[in-house]
Design a protein around this motif. Structure first.
Motif, short mmCIF file in Angstrom:
data_model
loop_
_atom_site.label_atom_id
_atom_site.label_comp_id
_atom_site.label_asym_id
_atom_site.label_seq_id
_atom_site.Cartn_x
_atom_site.Cartn_y
_atom_site.Cartn_z
N TRP A 89 9.42 4.81 -7.31
CA TRP A 89 8.64 5.84 -6.62
C TRP A 89 7.47 5.24 -5.87
CZ3 TRP A 89 10.32 10.29 -5.29
CH2 TRP A 89 11.26 10.96 -6.05
N HIS A 90 6.82 4.24 -6.43
CA HIS A 90 5.71 3.60 -5.72
C HIS A 90 6.21 2.89 -4.46
CE1 HIS A 90 2.21 4.30 -8.24
NE2 HIS A 90 2.95 4.09 -9.31
N GLY A 91 7.36 2.21 -4.56
CA GLY A 91 7.91 1.57 -3.37
C GLY A 91 8.32 2.57 -2.31
N ALA A 145 7.01 5.59 -1.91
CA ALA A 145 5.79 6.16 -1.34
C ALA A 145 5.15 5.21 -0.33
CB ALA A 145 4.80 6.49 -2.46
N GLU A 146 5.12 3.92 -0.63
CA GLU A 146 4.57 2.96 0.32
C GLU A 146 5.41 2.89 1.59
OE1 GLU A 146 4.23 -0.74 -1.65
OE2 GLU A 146 2.58 -0.11 -2.96
N PHE A 147 6.74 3.01 1.45
CA PHE A 147 7.60 3.02 2.63
C PHE A 147 7.31 4.23 3.51
CE2 PHE A 147 11.55 4.69 4.49
CZ PHE A 147 11.82 3.68 5.41
N ILE A 158 4.48 5.95 3.64
CA ILE A 158 3.15 5.79 4.22
C ILE A 158 3.20 4.87 5.45
CG2 ILE A 158 0.86 4.85 3.78
CD1 ILE A 158 1.12 5.82 0.92
N PHE A 159 4.07 3.87 5.41
CA PHE A 159 4.20 2.96 6.55
C PHE A 159 5.06 3.55 7.66
CE2 PHE A 159 6.83 -0.27 8.63
CZ PHE A 159 5.85 -1.01 9.27
#
Length: 345
Positions: free
Chosen positions: A237-239, A241-243, A245-246
């Protein structure tokens, strides 16, 4: 009914009450002894557990203060400001009374199965801190913060304000320099203590090292166990979410919306609807849906207010027409040809 009573009488026997009494006596014995021999105080506690406990305690103090201040939100603004340091100290003292003084552990330590152990004891078993050690923890945790916030008021209370003479001014400056020196020494000692904590792994707070108390496990065989399934889910989930956001800022949502809208509804419009749209687009801005102020066009047939176009163009360098999705060109003023017929008088 009679059979049920016979079974109940057979179950509730004197031996049953004897077992309950023996369990109560064992519980009282463990509680009265004040030490748990099943827990080895020499078992090392993870550094992250001790730091997490401190963060939980800080969050609890802030939460209690927030709830307390909300009780006075309808009163005069600034009502609590003159006595805020004293109120914060009182709330911290109440928390200390019902956590450390009662159960030998702060709330954060209780959540992580930790509690304070007295390092002054020579016994190999767990020894709770003495009342003097608990009081020292409270004074060292609350006192310096209150003194730092009230130092200026204390100088004024001692008659060392700005209106005193030369001797009083020198005395005031000397006291201020002394307080600043003591504060600097305390901060330096805290930094050194934290470096020692990182090296040895116990007593992250300077107050704990001074009074001789350190966190230990309150239960045997306690480990910070996190399953691989939970870790994989959190990493996924963190990966993701970062994707997002980018990636999301790179998408021109207006153009996508206009393209989808034109693809879905362009074929459903009749000639009459197209004629009505052609007449109405000169009467309203394509962005604010109001009568166009200083009407301008972007290269398509739609009309917009000049300020609407400029504000959106500044916010989005790839601004497109929200109606048809056409790329925005240089705004050009709309030129209208008005024919005026003069009737004969």
């Amino acid at each position: 009914m009679a059979a049920f009573q016979v079974q109940l009488n057979a179950f509730v026997t004197p031996a049953y009450f004897t077992g309950l009494e023996s369990e109560d006596n064992q519980t009282k014995t463990v509680g009265d002894s004040g030490s748990d021999t099943s827990v080895n105080p020499q078992t090392p506690v993870l550094r992250i557990n001790q730091l997490d406990a401190f963060e939980l305690d800080s969050a609890l103090e802030q939460l209690v203060w927030t709830q307390f201040s909300q009780c006075f939100q309808n009163c005069r603004p600034g009502l609590l400001t003159p006595v805020e340091p004293e109120l914060r100290a009182l709330l911290q003292l109440l928390l200390w009374r019902f956590t450390v003084y009662s159960s030998n552990a702060t709330l954060g330590q209780s959540l992580l199965s930790l509690r304070y152990h007295s390092t002054l004891s020579v016994s190999p078993h767990y020894t709770p801190p003495s009342p003097r050690q608990k009081l020292g923890l409270a004074l060292l945790a609350i006192g310096p913060r209150w003194l730092r916030e009230r130092s200026h008021s204390l100088l004024l209370l001692l008659g060392l304000g700005s209106s005193v003479g030369a001797d009083g001014g020198l005395l005031r400056q000397g006291l201020r320099h002394s307080l600043a020196l003591i504060s600097g020494i305390a901060q330096l000692a805290s930094i050194v203590n934290f470096l020692v904590f990182l090296r040895k792994g116990h007593q992250p707070m300077l107050a704990e090292r001074i009074v001789g108390a350190r966190p230990v496990f309150s239960q045997s065989n306690v480990a910070r166990d996190v399953t691989y399934q939970y870790m994989n889910r959190e990493l996924l989930w963190h990966g993701f979410a970062e994707f997002l956001i980018f990636f999301l800022p790179l998408i021109n949502t207006r153009k996508v919306r206009a393209t989808v809208h034109s693809f879905l509804f362009r074929g459903e419009q009749t000639d009459a609807e197209g004629a009505r749209e052609g007449l109405s687009m000169w009467k309203e801005c394509g962005l604010c849906a109001e009568w166009p102020t200083m009407p301008h066009m972007l290269g398509c047939q739609h009309v917009f207010c000049y300020y609407c176009i400029k504000s959106h163009a500044i916010a989005d360098a790839y601004f497109t027409c929200p109606k048809c999705g056409a790329e925005a060109g240089q705004p050009e003023p709309v030129k209208l040809e008005v024919e005026v017929e003069m009737g004969a008088r």
